[in-house]
Design an enzyme around this catalytic site. Structure first.
Site, mmCIF file in Angstrom:
data_model
loop_
_atom_site.group_PDB
_atom_site.id
_atom_site.type_symbol
_atom_site.label_atom_id
_atom_site.label_comp_id
_atom_site.label_asym_id
_atom_site.label_seq_id
_atom_site.Cartn_x
_atom_site.Cartn_y
_atom_site.Cartn_z
ATOM 1 N N LYS A 1 17.944 32.012 42.775
ATOM 2 C CA LYS A 1 16.581 31.521 42.656
ATOM 3 C C LYS A 1 15.904 31.656 44.136
ATOM 4 C CE LYS A 1 15.972 27.072 42.984
ATOM 5 N NZ LYS A 1 15.276 26.419 44.534
ATOM 6 N N ASN A 2 16.856 31.109 44.990
ATOM 7 C CA ASN A 2 16.617 31.017 46.493
ATOM 8 C C ASN A 2 16.303 32.439 47.454
ATOM 9 O OD1 ASN A 2 16.266 28.352 46.336
ATOM 10 N ND2 ASN A 2 18.119 28.188 47.440
ATOM 11 N N ARG B 1 8.221 23.016 46.988
ATOM 12 C CA ARG B 1 8.070 23.086 48.273
ATOM 13 C C ARG B 1 8.041 24.480 48.781
ATOM 14 N NH1 ARG B 1 8.727 18.670 51.361
ATOM 15 N NH2 ARG B 1 9.578 20.379 52.976
ATOM 16 N N CYS C 1 10.083 14.673 49.745
ATOM 17 C CA CYS C 1 10.742 14.724 48.605
ATOM 18 C C CYS C 1 12.048 13.794 48.419
ATOM 19 C CB CYS C 1 10.946 16.268 48.214
ATOM 20 S SG CYS C 1 12.371 16.812 49.294
ATOM 21 N N ARG D 1 11.804 16.202 54.795
ATOM 22 C CA ARG D 1 11.551 17.760 55.185
ATOM 23 C C ARG D 1 10.236 18.310 55.570
ATOM 24 N NH1 ARG D 1 14.119 20.403 49.418
ATOM 25 N NH2 ARG D 1 14.243 22.019 50.689
ATOM 26 N N ASP E 1 23.640 22.681 49.205
ATOM 27 C CA ASP E 1 23.234 22.950 47.622
ATOM 28 C C ASP E 1 24.596 22.661 46.775
ATOM 29 O OD1 ASP E 1 20.798 22.953 48.150
ATOM 30 O OD2 ASP E 1 20.503 25.131 47.857
ATOM 31 N N VAL F 1 22.719 18.369 56.386
ATOM 32 C CA VAL F 1 21.706 19.118 56.450
ATOM 33 C C VAL F 1 20.328 18.467 56.088
ATOM 34 C CG1 VAL F 1 20.473 21.035 55.345
ATOM 35 C CG2 VAL F 1 22.952 21.271 56.195
ATOM 36 N N ARG G 1 14.498 23.755 36.859
ATOM 37 C CA ARG G 1 14.049 24.411 38.197
ATOM 38 C C ARG G 1 14.927 25.461 38.627
ATOM 39 N NH1 ARG G 1 12.915 20.816 42.849
ATOM 40 N NH2 ARG G 1 12.494 22.895 43.792
HETATM 41 C C1 UD1 Z 1 16.511 26.021 51.538
HETATM 42 C C2 UD1 Z 1 16.789 25.986 50.256
HETATM 43 C C3 UD1 Z 1 17.350 24.852 49.666
HETATM 44 C C4 UD1 Z 1 18.718 24.582 50.456
HETATM 45 C C5 UD1 Z 1 18.223 24.391 52.080
HETATM 46 C C6 UD1 Z 1 19.453 24.166 52.816
HETATM 47 C C7 UD1 Z 1 15.012 27.525 49.316
HETATM 48 C C8 UD1 Z 1 13.703 27.529 48.271
HETATM 49 N N1 UD1 Z 1 15.512 26.434 49.386
HETATM 50 O O1 UD1 Z 1 15.268 25.083 51.626
HETATM 51 O O2 UD1 Z 1 18.095 25.130 48.309
HETATM 52 O O3 UD1 Z 1 19.108 23.094 50.029
HETATM 53 O O4 UD1 Z 1 17.471 25.653 52.419
HETATM 54 O O5 UD1 Z 1 20.135 25.124 52.896
HETATM 55 O O6 UD1 Z 1 15.599 28.679 49.926
HETATM 56 N N2 UD1 Z 1 13.776 21.323 58.991
HETATM 57 C C9 UD1 Z 1 12.847 20.571 59.970
HETATM 58 N N3 UD1 Z 1 11.739 21.353 60.093
HETATM 59 C C10 UD1 Z 1 11.166 22.636 59.463
HETATM 60 C C11 UD1 Z 1 11.921 23.042 58.348
HETATM 61 C C12 UD1 Z 1 13.249 22.417 58.296
HETATM 62 O O7 UD1 Z 1 13.086 19.793 60.488
HETATM 63 O O8 UD1 Z 1 10.027 22.905 59.766
HETATM 64 C C13 UD1 Z 1 14.962 20.488 58.574
HETATM 65 C C14 UD1 Z 1 14.999 20.058 57.337
HETATM 66 O O9 UD1 Z 1 14.421 18.899 57.299
HETATM 67 C C15 UD1 Z 1 16.458 20.011 56.993
HETATM 68 C C16 UD1 Z 1 16.973 21.294 57.818
HETATM 69 O O10 UD1 Z 1 15.856 21.575 58.564
HETATM 70 O O11 UD1 Z 1 17.096 18.818 57.394
HETATM 71 C C17 UD1 Z 1 17.124 22.781 56.785
HETATM 72 O O12 UD1 Z 1 16.059 22.774 55.951
HETATM 73 P P1 UD1 Z 1 15.782 23.981 55.493
HETATM 74 O O13 UD1 Z 1 16.799 25.256 55.867
HETATM 75 O O14 UD1 Z 1 14.372 24.490 56.197
HETATM 76 O O15 UD1 Z 1 15.618 24.016 53.901
HETATM 77 P P2 UD1 Z 1 14.674 24.648 53.134
HETATM 78 O O16 UD1 Z 1 14.236 26.065 53.692
HETATM 79 O O17 UD1 Z 1 13.455 23.893 52.862
#
Ligand code: UD1
Length: 431
Positions: A22-23, A93, A117, A122, A306, A328, A398
């Site tokens: 999916k990701n 998201r 969420c 996030r 995950d 995380v 999902r």
């Molecule tokens: C992706 C995955 C999700 C997985 C996560 C961590 C997809 C679609 N989803 O989510 O399944 O659980 O990686 O492996 O690929 N953060 C910030 N600022 C930002 C962006 C992130 O502070 O602009 C923080 C987040 O709050 C979190 C951490 O960074 O604490 C990691 O998040 P991130 O890797 O961005 O998660 P996603 O990409 O949303």
């Protein structure tokens, strides 16, 4: 709303095929926005998040043709809307991924702010900061991120935190920027690498994907390509845990064992016997009860967040006590309360769950709260002595393709009661 009914207690046995990730499929589908030529994507999983992404792209004017094997052809030659509306972003998201590609190809984009969420606040500040470093003008108006740029310029970007979709968004944007972009402290997840491979097939010049420093030399235009999505390492890990917890023996096909070393190591520690080939994994517990394992989540190649909820459940029925530390996300233990209702012995100490294994769980009506938390409730249902009823399973749909069919194929007693038939089912239960 559909429910899942599980009558647990049987060891899982047999063989199933794992779906595309999916990701990885989500950003690859979105990458179609970067070119006016068709992108052909195979091994796309049949999931709600994919449908949502296709709806989003379709509304923007991308023509999508899907065949019966879920090969998707995406043609973004006729894009006429540069906006990701709130009604879609709030259900998924990852819609934020369209921001970089739209801005890079069309010079403007509007994406609804995702908001909080179930697993924490996030934020998307890193996506915004990176695009600003590349010269974009960005404002937040009426709940929307509004971005403009004549042509993005290459930049050196340091990511304060490792962000998977953040890295993907910036890598896509940088592919069409003027000059060289270097992303430091980039996410090393296999899905980032898969997207990079797709972009390279489309003509992008990217080096270092899969490491913490990615260099992208922008090109004037990208072209069409064919790309096969990598197997889903989280789906793979989830079925392996299911087999380990139930004392079963399963073979998973169409997988890449190399993508989940950290998870396989923990399964070995839990007492599983694992055999792997190029594209298969066999797990056998030889009838043994698993031993508790301690884990700490962190960005790839460390243990994935995950897979955290699934290992909490494994520990619930294991021999001994295991600690599970989440680093995380700030609030990713929603499953704990539901598992306690099924007889689990878990105490929370900040971001650490201390899980003392019990002899068995009992069934209960429980509620899914987010995607991976829901998967953990299914796993708990598979070992529980009586019936488990899981509500709000749209979270599971999902991210897990045909979960009840795959588990049934492995011998589990699991069925879906469609929302439309719930009235009849409840009457039969109370009769
Ligand atoms: C992706 C995955 C999700 C997985 C996560 C961590 C997809 C679609 N989803 O989510 O399944 O659980 O990686 O492996 O690929 N953060 C910030 N600022 C930002 C962006 C992130 O502070 O602009 C923080 C987040 O709050 C979190 C951490 O960074 O604490 C990691 O998040 P991130 O890797 O961005 O998660 P996603 O990409 O949303």
């Amino acid at each position: 709303m559909d429910k899942l009914i599980i009558n647990g207690g049987l060891p899982l046995k047999g063989e199933i095929r794992i779906s595309g990730a999916k990701n990885a499929a989500l950003p690859v589908l979105v990458a179609s926005l970067l070119t006016s030529e068709p992108l052909r994507i195979s091994n796309v999983p049949h999931l709600q998040d994919i449908t949502t992404t296709m709806e989003l792209l379709g509304r923007m004017g991308v023509r999508l043709v899907v065949d019966e094997r879920m090969t998707v052809e995406a043609d973004a030659s006729g894009v006429h809307m540069l906006r990701a509306p709130y009604d879609l972003v709030r259900t998924m998201r990852a819609s934020i991924l369209v921001l970089g590609p739209l801005l890079a190809r069309f010079g403007e984009a509007e994406v609804s702010m995702p908001g909080g969420c179930a697993i924490g606040s996030r934020p998307v500040n890193l996506h915004i900061k990176g695009l600003q470093a590349m010269g974009a003008e960005i404002s937040i108006e009426e709940g929307y991120i509004k971005a403009r740029a004549a042509r993005l310029k290459g930049a050196r970007i340091f990511m304060d935190m490792v962000s998977v979709t953040g890295t993907e968004n910036l890598m896509m944007a940088a592919s069409l920027a003027d000059g060289v972009t270097i992303i430091e402290n980039a996410a090393r997840e296999p899905e980032v690498m898969d997207l990079a491979n797709c972009l390279i097939a489309m003509g992008a010049r990217i080096q270092g994907a899969g490491s913490a420093e990615i260099t992208i030399e922008g090109v004037e235009r990208l072209h069409g390509a064919c790309h096969e999505v990598i197997p889903d390492r989280i789906e793979t890990g989830t079925y392996l845990v299911a087999a380990a917890m139930t004392g079963g023996e399963v073979k998973l096909r169409c997988v890449r064992p190399g993508l989940l070393e950290a998870v396989l190591d923990k399964l070995r520690d839990a007492g599983a016997r694992l055999e792997t080939g190029d594209d298969w994994i066999r797990l056998s517990m030889e009838g043994r009860r698993p031993s508790a394992v301690s884990i700490k989540t962190a960005p790839y190649p460390a243990f994935p967040t995950d897979m955290q909820a699934q290992f909490v459940v494994l520990n619930c029925v294991a021999r001994g006590t295991g600690t599970v530390v989440e680093t995380v996300f700030e609030n990713r233990f929603m499953h704990v309360h539901e598992l306690q209702r099924m007889g689990a012995d878990i105490t929370m100490e900040g971001n650490m769950a201390v899980v003392r294994g019990v002899e068995g769980l009992h069934g209960a009506p429980v509620m899914a709260t987010d995607l991976r938390a829901s998967a953990s409730l299914v796993l708990a249902g598979l070992v529980a002595h009586s019936e488990t009823i899981i509500d709000r399973i749209y979270h599971i749909d999902r991210g897990y393709e045909c979960i009840e069919e795959k588990l049934s194929q492995l011998g589990a007693r699991i069925r879906r009661i469609p929302g439309s038939q719930l009235g009849d089912w409840t009457k039969r239960q109370t009769a």
